[in-house]
Design a protein around this motif. Structure first.
Motif, PDB file in Angstrom:
ATOM      1  N   GLY A 288       0.770  -1.234   0.000  1.00  0.00           N
ATOM      2  CA  GLY A 288       0.000   0.000   0.000  1.00  0.00           C
ATOM      3  C   GLY A 288       0.798   1.280   0.000  1.00  0.00           C
ATOM      4  N   LYS A 289       2.120   1.185   0.214  1.00  0.00           N
ATOM      5  CA  LYS A 289       2.976   2.370   0.251  1.00  0.00           C
ATOM      6  C   LYS A 289       4.332   2.019  -0.346  1.00  0.00           C
ATOM      7  CE  LYS A 289       0.952   3.817   4.679  1.00  0.00           C
ATOM      8  NZ  LYS A 289       1.239   4.096   6.103  1.00  0.00           N
ATOM      9  N   PRO A 290       5.050   2.989  -0.909  1.00  0.00           N
ATOM     10  CA  PRO A 290       6.422   2.711  -1.351  1.00  0.00           C
ATOM     11  C   PRO A 290       7.316   2.424  -0.149  1.00  0.00           C
ATOM     12  CG  PRO A 290       5.927   5.053  -1.552  1.00  0.00           C
ATOM     13  CD  PRO A 290       4.634   4.375  -1.196  1.00  0.00           C
ATOM     14  N   PRO A 291       8.466   1.775  -0.359  1.00  0.00           N
ATOM     15  CA  PRO A 291       9.303   1.335   0.770  1.00  0.00           C
ATOM     16  C   PRO A 291       9.658   2.431   1.768  1.00  0.00           C
ATOM     17  CG  PRO A 291      10.091   0.380  -1.276  1.00  0.00           C
ATOM     18  CD  PRO A 291       9.027   1.362  -1.656  1.00  0.00           C
ATOM     19  N   ALA A 292      10.133   3.567   1.280  1.00  0.00           N
ATOM     20  CA  ALA A 292      10.567   4.630   2.195  1.00  0.00           C
ATOM     21  C   ALA A 292       9.412   5.118   3.056  1.00  0.00           C
ATOM     22  CB  ALA A 292      11.176   5.788   1.405  1.00  0.00           C
ATOM     23  N   LYS A 293       8.239   5.294   2.456  1.00  0.00           N
ATOM     24  CA  LYS A 293       7.072   5.764   3.192  1.00  0.00           C
ATOM     25  C   LYS A 293       6.601   4.720   4.191  1.00  0.00           C
ATOM     26  CE  LYS A 293       3.405   8.362   4.002  1.00  0.00           C
ATOM     27  NZ  LYS A 293       3.517   9.563   4.882  1.00  0.00           N
ATOM     28  N   TYR A 294       6.595   3.453   3.781  1.00  0.00           N
ATOM     29  CA  TYR A 294       6.158   2.368   4.660  1.00  0.00           C
ATOM     30  C   TYR A 294       7.001   2.329   5.931  1.00  0.00           C
ATOM     31  CZ  TYR A 294       4.962  -2.394   6.153  1.00  0.00           C
ATOM     32  OH  TYR A 294       4.550  -3.487   6.876  1.00  0.00           O
ATOM     33  N   LEU A 295       8.338   2.374   5.760  1.00  0.00           N
ATOM     34  CA  LEU A 295       9.220   2.294   6.925  1.00  0.00           C
ATOM     35  C   LEU A 295       9.199   3.573   7.753  1.00  0.00           C
ATOM     36  CD1 LEU A 295      12.324   0.392   5.515  1.00  0.00           C
ATOM     37  CD2 LEU A 295      10.497  -0.491   6.960  1.00  0.00           C
ATOM     38  N   SER A 296       9.162   4.736   7.095  1.00  0.00           N
ATOM     39  CA  SER A 296       9.174   5.988   7.854  1.00  0.00           C
ATOM     40  C   SER A 296       7.911   6.140   8.683  1.00  0.00           C
ATOM     41  CB  SER A 296       9.336   7.186   6.916  1.00  0.00           C
ATOM     42  OG  SER A 296       8.190   7.359   6.096  1.00  0.00           O
ATOM     43  N   ASP A 297       6.774   5.697   8.155  1.00  0.00           N
ATOM     44  CA  ASP A 297       5.541   5.768   8.927  1.00  0.00           C
ATOM     45  C   ASP A 297       5.632   4.922  10.181  1.00  0.00           C
ATOM     46  OD1 ASP A 297       4.444   7.469   7.106  1.00  0.00           O
ATOM     47  OD2 ASP A 297       3.025   6.035   6.246  1.00  0.00           O
TER      48      ASP A 297
END
Length: 269
Positions: free
Chosen positions: A249-258
């Motif tokens: 549901g999210k690109p890698p950077a966004k997934y981890l930063s969230d």
């Protein structure tokens, strides 16, 4: 892959501690060999506050990305594999102390539950009796956590176990299903039916799930998206990001930063 741990109590056996729930913080100091397979009478939540952990059980691999947990019901044989920078907590729950799943699953961990896990581990290092209220609050919150689909089903079928092991050793292997079928002396159609019947996934989706598990482990350890994309054999970073976003549901950077921001907000102040 694996880790060495420092326990607060060197000879602790969680099954011998007569409390409904206890939590232990583990400091990962190295990344050498996989811990020996074992089981506990109590159920166990493996929670990663930082870095990544994989739990290997007889029928699958379960990924514990930052700020998630894997629930292992009591009696489940398993091993744990962590990235070298992981910050891990083990929460052990007495059978029947909470309404928890009777199967392995990956759980999202709320900010409140993160606070309770950390608080319980801190209090148990000083006074087990003083931890009872925190333990009860934790047991009230834990069954509310939503399940995440972050595992790779692996059956006991020897040919599938061989393919899974080979792909885990070299996730960049882009062999076609026909080539994999030839390696295990099957027809392509027979392998397709076997994977679907044993795992509930198509071969392509099954391999993609392994890629997601490896990607989360490596990204959690600090690898760049470019490095992970190359390690998984993708022709471009864009292709890898597209796969990741469709699956989670999210690109890698966004997934981890969230997830990291969620963890930080839980401990702010």
């Amino acid at each position: 892959m694996g880790f060495q741990l420092r326990y607060p109590w060197p000879d602790l056996d969680p099954d011998d501690v007569a409390v409904p729930a206890l939590a232990i913080r583990l400091d990962v100091t190295e990344n050498k060999v996989e811990a020996a397979e074992h089981a506990h009478r109590k159920g166990q939540l493996v929670f990663a506050l930082g870095g990544g952990v994989m739990c290997r059980v007889p029928n699958g691999l379960w990924m514990v990305p930052p700020h998630c947990g894997v629930w292992l019901p009591g009696g489940t044989r398993h091993t744990n594999i962590a990235t070298a920078n992981a910050r891990i907590f083990f929460v052990f729950v007495e059978p029947g102390a909470a309404d928890l799943p009777d199967r392995c699953c990956t759980l999202s961990i709320s900010p409140l539950l993160r606070e309770l896990i950390v608080a319980l581990s801190d209090r148990m290092q000083h006074d087990v009796g003083d931890a009872s209220l925190v333990a009860q609050l934790l047991l009230n919150e834990l069954p509310r956590m939503p399940v995440q689909q972050l595992h790779l089903p692996i059956s006991g079928e020897p040919r599938l176990r061989r393919i899974a092991a080979d792909l885990a050793d070299d996730p960049s292997d882009r062999s076609t299903m026909a080539e994999w079928a030839d390696r295990v002396a099957m027809s392509e159609s027979s392998l397709a039916r076997l994977v679907l019947s044993e795992t509930g996934l198509t071969f392509g989706r099954w391999r993609q799930q392994l890629h997601l598990i490896v990607a989360l482990r490596e990204l959690s350890a600090g690898a760049s998206v470019q490095q992970v994309s190359t390690a998984l054999g993708y022709e471009s970073v864009t292709a890898f990001i597209t796969m990741f976003k469709k699956a989670l549901g999210k690109p890698p950077a966004k997934y981890l930063s969230d997830r990291v921001q969620g963890g930080r907000s839980a401990f702010a102040g």
